[in-house]
Write a protein that holds these residues in place. Structure first.
Motif, short mmCIF file in Angstrom:
data_model
loop_
_atom_site.label_atom_id
_atom_site.label_comp_id
_atom_site.label_asym_id
_atom_site.label_seq_id
_atom_site.Cartn_x
_atom_site.Cartn_y
_atom_site.Cartn_z
N LYS A 144 6.48 13.33 -1.59
CA LYS A 144 6.98 12.12 -0.95
C LYS A 144 5.82 11.39 -0.28
O LYS A 144 4.97 12.03 0.34
CB LYS A 144 8.05 12.48 0.09
CG LYS A 144 8.65 11.29 0.82
CD LYS A 144 9.69 11.77 1.82
CE LYS A 144 10.25 10.63 2.62
NZ LYS A 144 11.25 11.09 3.62
N LYS A 145 5.78 10.06 -0.40
CA LYS A 145 4.67 9.29 0.13
C LYS A 145 5.16 8.15 1.01
O LYS A 145 6.21 7.57 0.77
CB LYS A 145 3.82 8.74 -1.02
CG LYS A 145 3.20 9.85 -1.87
CD LYS A 145 2.48 9.32 -3.08
CE LYS A 145 1.93 10.49 -3.91
NZ LYS A 145 1.28 10.02 -5.14
N VAL A 146 4.36 7.84 2.02
CA VAL A 146 4.68 6.71 2.89
C VAL A 146 4.06 5.45 2.31
O VAL A 146 3.02 5.51 1.64
CB VAL A 146 4.19 6.94 4.34
CG1 VAL A 146 4.89 8.12 4.97
CG2 VAL A 146 2.67 7.15 4.36
N ALA A 147 4.68 4.32 2.57
CA ALA A 147 4.20 3.07 2.00
C ALA A 147 4.61 1.91 2.90
O ALA A 147 5.43 2.07 3.81
CB ALA A 147 4.76 2.88 0.59
N ALA A 148 4.04 0.75 2.64
CA ALA A 148 4.36 -0.45 3.43
C ALA A 148 4.05 -1.69 2.61
O ALA A 148 3.19 -1.67 1.72
CB ALA A 148 3.56 -0.46 4.73
N VAL B 158 0.84 -1.19 0.00
CA VAL B 158 0.00 0.00 0.00
C VAL B 158 0.88 1.24 0.00
O VAL B 158 1.98 1.24 0.55
CB VAL B 158 -0.94 0.02 1.24
CG1 VAL B 158 -0.15 0.19 2.53
CG2 VAL B 158 -2.01 1.10 1.12
N VAL B 159 0.40 2.28 -0.66
CA VAL B 159 1.04 3.59 -0.64
C VAL B 159 -0.03 4.59 -0.20
O VAL B 159 -1.10 4.64 -0.80
CB VAL B 159 1.61 3.99 -2.01
CG1 VAL B 159 2.23 5.38 -1.94
CG2 VAL B 159 2.63 2.97 -2.49
N GLY B 160 0.24 5.32 0.86
CA GLY B 160 -0.75 6.27 1.36
C GLY B 160 -1.11 7.31 0.32
O GLY B 160 -0.26 8.08 -0.11
N GLY B 161 -2.39 7.33 -0.09
CA GLY B 161 -2.81 8.25 -1.14
C GLY B 161 -2.13 7.90 -2.46
O GLY B 161 -1.45 8.73 -3.05
N TRP B 162 -2.29 6.67 -2.90
CA TRP B 162 -1.56 6.10 -4.05
C TRP B 162 -1.24 7.12 -5.14
O TRP B 162 -0.14 7.63 -5.19
CB TRP B 162 -2.38 4.97 -4.68
CG TRP B 162 -2.43 3.68 -3.94
CD1 TRP B 162 -3.31 3.32 -2.97
CD2 TRP B 162 -1.56 2.54 -4.11
NE1 TRP B 162 -3.07 2.04 -2.53
CE2 TRP B 162 -2.00 1.53 -3.23
CE3 TRP B 162 -0.47 2.28 -4.95
CZ2 TRP B 162 -1.39 0.28 -3.14
CZ3 TRP B 162 0.13 1.03 -4.87
CH2 TRP B 162 -0.32 0.05 -3.97
N ASP B 163 -2.18 7.36 -6.05
CA ASP B 163 -2.01 8.31 -7.15
C ASP B 163 -0.68 8.10 -7.87
O ASP B 163 0.09 9.03 -8.10
CB ASP B 163 -2.12 9.75 -6.64
CG ASP B 163 -2.37 10.73 -7.78
OD1 ASP B 163 -2.88 10.29 -8.82
OD2 ASP B 163 -2.03 11.92 -7.63
#
Length: 412
Positions: A395-399, A334-339
């Protein structure tokens, strides 16, 4: 720019976020800093004046009509250190003013008796359709606090609003159910010095009706502040709309300064980035950029996930190597707020073998939840998960996390 990541150790190139410009909303309530230290409730760590206040409160309580009272199954007098935790919560809520603390405690005991709060968790109040949507307990934060999520966007539908808040009796039933959810969360606390003695509350303001929920919101806030002092370590508001400053000004007078100091605000689109600071991604619901689904609780504790970040203008390749032939690999990402664009392919080890596209490149929308997929290999190789953020500056957070189950087919 491409960046290849291996499962562990993770993201050695991670860099801190740039300092954001302060908007009106972010300056309205400052984010709680990481150096905030929750009270441990060890009596030995109290100031002399605070120790005296605790002793005075016990003496006044013993001479009152509430001397034999219990709260959450804990006798308030008799030497139990769990009782000290509870009494200190009331003292802190009233700045260690013994008289004010005693009155607050007595009113709370009266309310709990009238409300029948001690047996509330076992009642069926007829709100099964709201459980897991409007208010629910889900997982823990990084420090072990249970997390309660609240989301009132479903009430933007007039039919739903009328069914739940259409008259005073319906409102009372809803408030009783909402207290029931909180009581379940309280039962998860330790009530021990040095233990976990408060929870995290996450409130999603997305699509929340502006005027219709004002009465219910004020009553919930009053109930919680009057009868559950110091039960919340942090109150996180996510998807905060621009008009929230107006709503906040309405209920702000009902809150103590200590309560407001625990508030964290996150504007629309930043839910995952904010929640990752407090809660691990495997414990965050999928709708907020995490990996937790309602059915996960049936499978025991969640499998830990690896966090990483994707810089603006960057493409990240996650390589999961050492997969044997015939094995099945299952993964969540998952990526927060993918886009951004996401794809997955399997690359065999053998020379001359062709890469297999497991998931075709696709544009992931900001509202999309975590990907969950699996693939059974025909030969040994590696799985590559790619997330392409080259068209964004943010920059995006992901897991992600994965499991590999080897083939059970016996060799002939």
């Amino acid at each position: 720019m491409d960046s290849a990541l291996s499962p562990s150790p993770f993201d050695p190139t991670k860099t801190p976020n740039a300092e954001p410009k302060k908007s009106f909303m972010s300056s309205l309530i400052t984010l709680r800093s990481n150096h905030f230290k929750e009270d441990t409730y060890f009596v030995s760590e109290l100031k002399p004046a605070e120790q005296k206040a605790l002793q005075d409160l016990k003496e006044k309580l013993s001479s009152s009509s509430f001397g034999a009272s219990s709260m959450w199954g804990v006798p308030l007098l008799g030497g139990d250190d769990r009782a000290d935790v509870i009494l200190l919560k009331f003292l802190r809520a009233r700045d260690f003013k013994v008289g004010d603390s005693l009155r607050m405690l007595e009113k709370c005991l009266e309310w709990r008796e009238e409300f029948k709060a001690e047996k509330l968790t076992e009642e069926d109040l007829g709100f099964k359709d709201l459980e897991g949507k409007v208010a629910y307990m889900r997982g823990y934060d990084k420090e072990g606090h249970p997390v309660c999520y609240n989301a009132y966007g479903v009430f933007k539908e007039r039919e739903m609003y009328e069914r739940v808040f259409g008259d005073d009796e319906k409102l009372k039933s809803f408030l009783r159910w909402r207290v029931q959810v909180l009581e379940r969360g309280v039962k998860m606390l330790h009530f021990k010095p040095g233990g976990v003695n408060s929870m995290i509350q996450v409130t999603d303001l997305k699509d929340m009706p502006k005027r219709e929920l004002r009465v219910a919101s004020n009553q919930i806030l009053s109930l919680f502040q009057d009868n559950y002092p110091e039960m919340v370590a942090t109150k996180i508001f996510i998807n905060v709309p621009w008009y929230f400053s107006v709503i906040y000004s309405m209920f702000s007078p009902f809150l103590t300064h200590r309560t407001k100091s625990k508030f964290v605000m996150s504007k629309e689109g930043n839910a995952a980035e904010t929640l990752y600071k407090f809660i691990r991604p495997e414990d965050i619901p999928v709708q907020y950029g995490g990996l937790s689904r309602p059915t996960d609780s049936q499978n025991g504790p969640p499998k830990p996930a690896s966090e990483f970040s994707i810089k603006g203008g960057e493409k990240v390749n996650i390589q999961i190597e050492g997969i044997e032939g015939g094995a099945t690999i299952t993964w969540d990402i998952v990526v927060g707020g993918w886009d951004l664009e996401y794809t997955a392919e399997f690359v065999p080890n053998a020379e001359g073998s062709y890469a297999i596209v497991v998931e075709k490149p696709r544009k992931m929308k900001a509202s999309d939840e975590a990907v969950c997929n699996s693939f059974t290999t025909g030969e040994a190789g590696k799985l590559i998960l790619s997330v392409d953020n080259t068209l964004s500056r943010k920059k995006k957070v992901a897991a992600y996390r994965y499991t590999v189950r080897k083939s059970t087919t016996a060799a002939v």
